[in-house]
Design a protein around this motif. Structure first.
Motif, PDB file in Angstrom:
ATOM      1  N   TYR A 192     -12.442  -5.129  12.127  1.00  0.00           N
ATOM      2  CA  TYR A 192     -11.808  -4.041  11.384  1.00  0.00           C
ATOM      3  C   TYR A 192     -10.360  -3.835  11.838  1.00  0.00           C
ATOM      4  O   TYR A 192      -9.461  -3.596  11.026  1.00  0.00           O
ATOM      5  CB  TYR A 192     -12.594  -2.739  11.553  1.00  0.00           C
ATOM      6  N   GLN A 193     -10.128  -3.918  13.150  1.00  0.00           N
ATOM      7  CA  GLN A 193      -8.772  -3.741  13.654  1.00  0.00           C
ATOM      8  C   GLN A 193      -7.860  -4.860  13.151  1.00  0.00           C
ATOM      9  O   GLN A 193      -6.692  -4.618  12.789  1.00  0.00           O
ATOM     10  CB  GLN A 193      -8.771  -3.718  15.178  1.00  0.00           C
ATOM     11  N   ASN A 194      -8.382  -6.084  13.079  1.00  0.00           N
ATOM     12  CA  ASN A 194      -7.605  -7.200  12.534  1.00  0.00           C
ATOM     13  C   ASN A 194      -7.279  -6.965  11.055  1.00  0.00           C
ATOM     14  O   ASN A 194      -6.182  -7.305  10.594  1.00  0.00           O
ATOM     15  CB  ASN A 194      -8.371  -8.514  12.703  1.00  0.00           C
ATOM     16  N   ALA A 195      -8.232  -6.392  10.333  1.00  0.00           N
ATOM     17  CA  ALA A 195      -8.000  -6.091   8.917  1.00  0.00           C
ATOM     18  C   ALA A 195      -6.896  -5.049   8.759  1.00  0.00           C
ATOM     19  O   ALA A 195      -6.042  -5.149   7.869  1.00  0.00           O
ATOM     20  CB  ALA A 195      -9.286  -5.606   8.260  1.00  0.00           C
ATOM     21  N   ILE A 196      -6.894  -4.043   9.641  1.00  0.00           N
ATOM     22  CA  ILE A 196      -5.846  -3.013   9.607  1.00  0.00           C
ATOM     23  C   ILE A 196      -4.487  -3.630   9.927  1.00  0.00           C
ATOM     24  O   ILE A 196      -3.496  -3.379   9.239  1.00  0.00           O
ATOM     25  CB  ILE A 196      -6.175  -1.877  10.598  1.00  0.00           C
ATOM     26  N   ASN A 197      -4.459  -4.465  10.953  1.00  0.00           N
ATOM     27  CA  ASN A 197      -3.192  -5.065  11.374  1.00  0.00           C
ATOM     28  C   ASN A 197      -2.576  -5.928  10.279  1.00  0.00           C
ATOM     29  O   ASN A 197      -1.355  -5.926  10.081  1.00  0.00           O
ATOM     30  CB  ASN A 197      -3.393  -5.911  12.634  1.00  0.00           C
ATOM     31  N   SER A 198      -3.416  -6.651   9.550  1.00  0.00           N
ATOM     32  CA  SER A 198      -2.878  -7.578   8.552  1.00  0.00           C
ATOM     33  C   SER A 198      -2.736  -6.961   7.166  1.00  0.00           C
ATOM     34  O   SER A 198      -2.020  -7.510   6.328  1.00  0.00           O
ATOM     35  CB  SER A 198      -3.769  -8.826   8.456  1.00  0.00           C
ATOM     36  N   GLY A 199      -3.385  -5.812   6.933  1.00  0.00           N
ATOM     37  CA  GLY A 199      -3.382  -5.290   5.563  1.00  0.00           C
ATOM     38  C   GLY A 199      -2.927  -3.863   5.383  1.00  0.00           C
ATOM     39  O   GLY A 199      -3.031  -3.317   4.276  1.00  0.00           O
ATOM     40  N   LYS A 200      -2.386  -3.224   6.439  1.00  0.00           N
ATOM     41  CA  LYS A 200      -2.054  -1.798   6.319  1.00  0.00           C
ATOM     42  C   LYS A 200      -0.932  -1.518   5.327  1.00  0.00           C
ATOM     43  O   LYS A 200      -0.799  -0.404   4.838  1.00  0.00           O
ATOM     44  CB  LYS A 200      -1.717  -1.208   7.680  1.00  0.00           C
ATOM     45  N   GLY A 201      -0.136  -2.521   4.990  1.00  0.00           N
ATOM     46  CA  GLY A 201       0.939  -2.286   4.034  1.00  0.00           C
ATOM     47  C   GLY A 201       0.612  -2.740   2.634  1.00  0.00           C
ATOM     48  O   GLY A 201       1.452  -2.629   1.726  1.00  0.00           O
ATOM     49  N   LEU A 202      -0.628  -3.244   2.414  1.00  0.00           N
ATOM     50  CA  LEU A 202      -1.017  -3.762   1.110  1.00  0.00           C
ATOM     51  C   LEU A 202      -1.665  -2.668   0.258  1.00  0.00           C
ATOM     52  O   LEU A 202      -2.124  -1.648   0.776  1.00  0.00           O
ATOM     53  CB  LEU A 202      -1.994  -4.925   1.279  1.00  0.00           C
ATOM     54  N   LYS A 203      -1.750  -2.903  -1.052  1.00  0.00           N
ATOM     55  CA  LYS A 203      -2.316  -1.903  -1.971  1.00  0.00           C
ATOM     56  C   LYS A 203      -3.839  -1.984  -2.056  1.00  0.00           C
ATOM     57  O   LYS A 203      -4.465  -1.180  -2.744  1.00  0.00           O
ATOM     58  CB  LYS A 203      -1.727  -2.085  -3.367  1.00  0.00           C
ATOM     59  N   TYR A 204      -4.425  -2.961  -1.362  1.00  0.00           N
ATOM     60  CA  TYR A 204      -5.871  -3.127  -1.395  1.00  0.00           C
ATOM     61  C   TYR A 204      -6.548  -2.170  -0.409  1.00  0.00           C
ATOM     62  O   TYR A 204      -5.927  -1.694   0.539  1.00  0.00           O
ATOM     63  CB  TYR A 204      -6.237  -4.580  -1.090  1.00  0.00           C
ATOM     64  N   TYR A 205      -7.835  -1.919  -0.639  1.00  0.00           N
ATOM     65  CA  TYR A 205      -8.553  -0.896   0.133  1.00  0.00           C
ATOM     66  C   TYR A 205      -9.056  -1.385   1.480  1.00  0.00           C
ATOM     67  O   TYR A 205      -9.544  -0.594   2.292  1.00  0.00           O
ATOM     68  CB  TYR A 205      -9.738  -0.357  -0.678  1.00  0.00           C
ATOM     69  N   PHE A 206      -8.945  -2.668   1.764  1.00  0.00           N
ATOM     70  CA  PHE A 206      -9.596  -3.248   2.943  1.00  0.00           C
ATOM     71  C   PHE A 206      -9.175  -2.576   4.254  1.00  0.00           C
ATOM     72  O   PHE A 206     -10.009  -2.273   5.103  1.00  0.00           O
ATOM     73  CB  PHE A 206      -9.300  -4.747   3.024  1.00  0.00           C
ATOM     74  N   ALA A 207      -7.875  -2.346   4.437  1.00  0.00           N
ATOM     75  CA  ALA A 207      -7.396  -1.787   5.707  1.00  0.00           C
ATOM     76  C   ALA A 207      -7.835  -0.338   5.876  1.00  0.00           C
ATOM     77  O   ALA A 207      -8.326   0.064   6.938  1.00  0.00           O
ATOM     78  CB  ALA A 207      -5.878  -1.900   5.789  1.00  0.00           C
ATOM     79  N   ALA A 208      -7.663   0.466   4.833  1.00  0.00           N
ATOM     80  CA  ALA A 208      -8.020   1.885   4.917  1.00  0.00           C
ATOM     81  C   ALA A 208      -9.516   2.066   5.137  1.00  0.00           C
ATOM     82  O   ALA A 208      -9.946   2.899   5.954  1.00  0.00           O
ATOM     83  CB  ALA A 208      -7.574   2.613   3.643  1.00  0.00           C
ATOM     84  N   ASN A 209     -10.313   1.276   4.437  1.00  0.00           N
ATOM     85  CA  ASN A 209     -11.758   1.404   4.604  1.00  0.00           C
ATOM     86  C   ASN A 209     -12.203   0.882   5.965  1.00  0.00           C
ATOM     87  O   ASN A 209     -13.172   1.375   6.549  1.00  0.00           O
ATOM     88  CB  ASN A 209     -12.502   0.671   3.489  1.00  0.00           C
ATOM     89  N   SER A 210     -11.478  -0.100   6.493  1.00  0.00           N
ATOM     90  CA  SER A 210     -11.770  -0.570   7.849  1.00  0.00           C
ATOM     91  C   SER A 210     -11.566   0.556   8.863  1.00  0.00           C
ATOM     92  O   SER A 210     -12.371   0.744   9.779  1.00  0.00           O
ATOM     93  CB  SER A 210     -10.873  -1.760   8.207  1.00  0.00           C
ATOM     94  N   ALA A 211     -10.480   1.312   8.706  1.00  0.00           N
ATOM     95  CA  ALA A 211     -10.227   2.447   9.601  1.00  0.00           C
ATOM     96  C   ALA A 211     -11.331   3.494   9.482  1.00  0.00           C
ATOM     97  O   ALA A 211     -11.804   4.043  10.490  1.00  0.00           O
ATOM     98  CB  ALA A 211      -8.866   3.065   9.289  1.00  0.00           C
ATOM     99  N   LEU A 212     -11.761   3.769   8.256  1.00  0.00           N
ATOM    100  CA  LEU A 212     -12.848   4.717   8.028  1.00  0.00           C
ATOM    101  C   LEU A 212     -14.130   4.256   8.723  1.00  0.00           C
ATOM    102  O   LEU A 212     -14.799   5.041   9.416  1.00  0.00           O
ATOM    103  CB  LEU A 212     -13.089   4.877   6.529  1.00  0.00           C
ATOM    104  N   LEU A 213     -14.469   2.981   8.549  1.00  0.00           N
ATOM    105  CA  LEU A 213     -15.705   2.459   9.132  1.00  0.00           C
ATOM    106  C   LEU A 213     -15.629   2.378  10.654  1.00  0.00           C
ATOM    107  O   LEU A 213     -16.646   2.569  11.342  1.00  0.00           O
ATOM    108  CB  LEU A 213     -16.006   1.087   8.523  1.00  0.00           C
ATOM    109  N   MET A 214     -14.436   2.127  11.192  1.00  0.00           N
ATOM    110  CA  MET A 214     -14.264   2.188  12.648  1.00  0.00           C
ATOM    111  C   MET A 214     -14.551   3.602  13.152  1.00  0.00           C
ATOM    112  O   MET A 214     -15.210   3.793  14.181  1.00  0.00           O
ATOM    113  CB  MET A 214     -12.839   1.776  13.034  1.00  0.00           C
ATOM    114  N   GLY A 215     -14.060   4.585  12.414  1.00  0.00           N
ATOM    115  CA  GLY A 215     -14.319   5.969  12.781  1.00  0.00           C
ATOM    116  C   GLY A 215     -15.804   6.280  12.834  1.00  0.00           C
ATOM    117  O   GLY A 215     -16.286   6.970  13.745  1.00  0.00           O
TER     118      GLY A 215
END
Length: 497
Positions: free
Chosen positions: A430-453
């Motif tokens: 999930y952290q890798n997904a945030i690092n690589s996708g936090k600036g993209l318009k796709y939901y992967f990074a934001a949902n990764s942060a939610l699921l980490m929480g």
């Protein structure tokens, strides 16, 4: 309410032959209960005949307008027809007028029936974007039920509508409907709503209100799956629907839907294949879409037959984009990129975006095509085939991947490890997904942060859970933004912020 000790046929014959002047104008007699039962079996034509017979014998029975509204409600749910919605909504005010004109205001059904009609139309309007009117109807329904609870505290059916309203309003994402309801001063609490519906589902079979059990379970299952996104949605829905007769097509829908939503794919296919059928049941094309989805989740290419059946039988406006997106995916898995492009063009040109599924389908059709490996992993995960999904992902090479695909890879791997209970691996993914996708318009990074929480919350690490939820909230302009932000805010509440 009829008594269980008297056979329904004898009770009905008695009423038809000897109508009693002293009977309440809100008479949920055996004939009305039979019509009501057929509505929840989705035998709407049979229910219409029974209601017509009731009107002929008891033209002043004010339960009839309520039953007629139930029929329209389920007819529109099963057809998704906007033109029929526009035609049938004009009957609402006439039905309410008939009930309001009834002089028997000492019946608990007087306010209850008005609340139910308003609430049913509010839920239908939400399907077709009429949010302001829906908000007013929810306010009216809430007011009627609150008043009725004060006048008739022992009338258990009040809790059904109040539980649904509390859950719905307690987890409503930011938007026009929420802001309008806030203006009206109507608020809710998700946990209160769930508690009310759970208590009612548990207790109702032991009371004289047992015939209304199926309706309570219908709304409770909806709240658990679509509003609360509860991890207990599958277990509770299967538990409470078990008591419902196998002649109910609605039971098949509820069970199949919750199975598909929670990774019990083979069970969903079994339920849909064995569902009751025949001319007596109302057409329900959405069940073909569910079967196609379940088949495709198992990488069964016969799924296309069911998506095409849905598109052929469907007379409504919803899920058309979603069905075409699934056909596009099926083409991609078969290696037919030309057909993939054709179906994504249909996603863009046909159907509407009232439903979240169709909005997401449009977003995905406009995005670059997924890689077949990531698509396979996604579908297998959705079907609950976790080890198969992980096997596919472990063969994927991330070298030279686009930022979008690399982010999705880490997200998909995180989801699988999360479900397999491999928390440390999931957190890394999930952290890798945030690092690589936090600036993209796709939901992967934001949902990764939610699921980490959620993982840290499960570990009772409130500080890290809060940090992750705040990270999810801080990401903007991505898919599912309102839903992810709402769930993150709920997480902050749970962790004491």
């Amino acid at each position: 309410m009829y008594k269980k000790g008297l056979p329904v046929c004898l009770f009905l014959a008695f009423v038809l032959l000897f109508p009693l002047k002293g009977f309440s104008n809100f008479d949920f007699n055996a004939n009305c209960l039979k019509a009501y039962k057929n509505i929840f079996d989705l035998k709407l034509s049979v229910a219409r005949q029974l209601i017509a017979a009731e009107k002929a014998v008891h033209p002043d029975n004010s339960i009839v307008p309520l039953l007629e509204n139930y029929i329209d409600y389920f007819y529109l749910i099963t057809t998704e027809s906007k033109s029929e919605f526009d035609r049938l909504k004009d009957y609402k005010s006439d039905r309410l007028d008939k009930i309001e004109d009834d002089k028997d205001r000492n019946s608990p059904y007087y306010l209850y029936a008005q609340a139910e009609i308003n609430l049913q139309w509010a839920l239908l309007r939400g399907k077709f974007g009429e949010y302001f009117t829906a908000a007013r109807e929810i306010k009216r329904a809430n007011s009627f039920l609150a008043d009725n609870s004060k006048k008739f505290p022992a009338f258990q059916l009040n809790q059904k509508g109040l539980g649904l309203i509390n859950a719905f309003l307690g987890n409503l994402p930011d938007g026009m409907l929420k802001s309008t309801l806030s203006t009206f001063g109507v608020k809710g609490n998700l946990n209160t709503g769930i508690s009310m519906l759970d208590k009612l589902a548990e207790q109702l079979p032991k009371t004289t209100y047992e015939p209304f059990y199926e309706e309570v379970v219908f709304y409770y299952a909806y709240v658990l799956s679509d509003i609360a996104h509860s991890p207990e949605a599958y277990s509770r829905t299967m538990k409470y629907t078990e008591k419902i007769s196998d002649t109910s097509l609605l039971k098949s829908y509820l069970q199949a839907y919750v199975c598909i939503r929670n990774g019990h794919n083979d069970q969903a296919i079994e339920i849909l294949a064995g569902r009751p059928s025949g001319a007596v049941y109302s057409s329900f094309p959405y069940l073909e879409l569910l079967m196609g989805t379940a088949k495709l989740n198992g990488l069964d290419y016969s799924a296309g037959t069911y998506f095409n059946k849905f598109l052929q039988q469907n007379k409504g406006v919803n899920y058309i984009k979603d069905a075409n997106l699934h056909l596009a995916w099926l083409s991609l898995l078969k290696g037919d990129t030309g057909a993939y492009s054709g179906f994504t063009s249909k996603v863009k040109s046909s159907g509407y975006t009232y439903m979240e599924k169709d909005k997401q389908a449009l977003n995905e059709a406009a995005a670059p095509a997924p890689t077949p490996e990531l698509l396979k992993a996604r579908l297998l995960f959705d079907g609950g085939y976790l080890t198969k999904a992980l096997d596919v992902l472990l063969l994927v090479k991330t070298d030279n991947m686009t930022a979008k695909n690399k982010t999705e890879f880490y997200y998909r791997k995180g989801r699988v490890n999360d479900e397999l209970g491999k928390d440390d691996e999931a957190l890394t993914d999930y952290q890798n997904a945030i690092n690589s996708g936090k600036g993209l318009k796709y939901y992967f990074a934001a949902n990764s942060a939610l699921l980490m929480g959620k993982i840290y919350e499960k570990k009772h690490n409130s500080a890290k859970a809060k940090a992750c939820y705040n990270t999810a909230i801080s990401m903007k302009d991505h898919e599912y933004e309102s839903s992810i932000e709402l769930q993150a805010k709920q997480g902050l509440k749970r962790t004491g912020n």
